[in-house]
Design a protein around this motif. Structure first.
Motif: not given
Length: 140
Positions: A72-77, A101-106, A119-128, A130-136
């Protein structure tokens, strides 16, 4: 670890801060996330002046409780740590239902037993997803 004068002073100021108190009561780990939502409710400033993309990285638990306020605050991702939600599929579904859009932060420091689940979560939802972020974290 012994607290020095500055850290004691900072802690006293935090405990007197109304945003700090309310953020803790409502389950936010971060005063700034709470304050951003509250300020936007009052002043509607996030979308008033720009059409730029707002990418929100939720580092709060429980993630699902705070999805709607950020949408509601206006987030796009909306990016989140999958290990911090009970049902990743449900969280993704909620975000997508608002046409966001959906981003997963690993987190590279995740425990080994969680890696196979992720690994299973990513495999199952790969089409949904939109981005995968590595939080190093350089300190880890």
């Amino acid at each position: 670890m012994k607290k020095n004068k500055i850290s004691k002073s900072w802690l006293i100021k935090q405990k007197k801060d109304s945003f700090f108190k309310l953020s803790k009561i409502q389950g936010f780990r971060s005063r700034s996330a709470f304050k951003l939502i509250e300020m936007n409710k009052k002043f509607k400033f996030l979308r008033k002046y720009t059409k730029k993309t707002f990418d929100v990285h939720l580092m709060i638990e429980p993630v699902d409780k705070f999805l709607i306020p950020f949408i509601k605050a206006g987030a796009d991702i909306i990016s989140f740590h999958p290990e911090n939600v009970k049902n990743v599929d449900k969280t993704i579904k909620v975000i997508k239902s608002y046409k966001k859009k959906v981003g997963l932060v690993l987190n590279p420091n995740i425990k080994e037993n969680k890696i196979l689940q992720l690994k299973e979560v990513v495999k199952k939802n790969v089409d949904k997803i939109d981005s995968i972020i590595d939080e190093y974290n350089a300190n880890s």
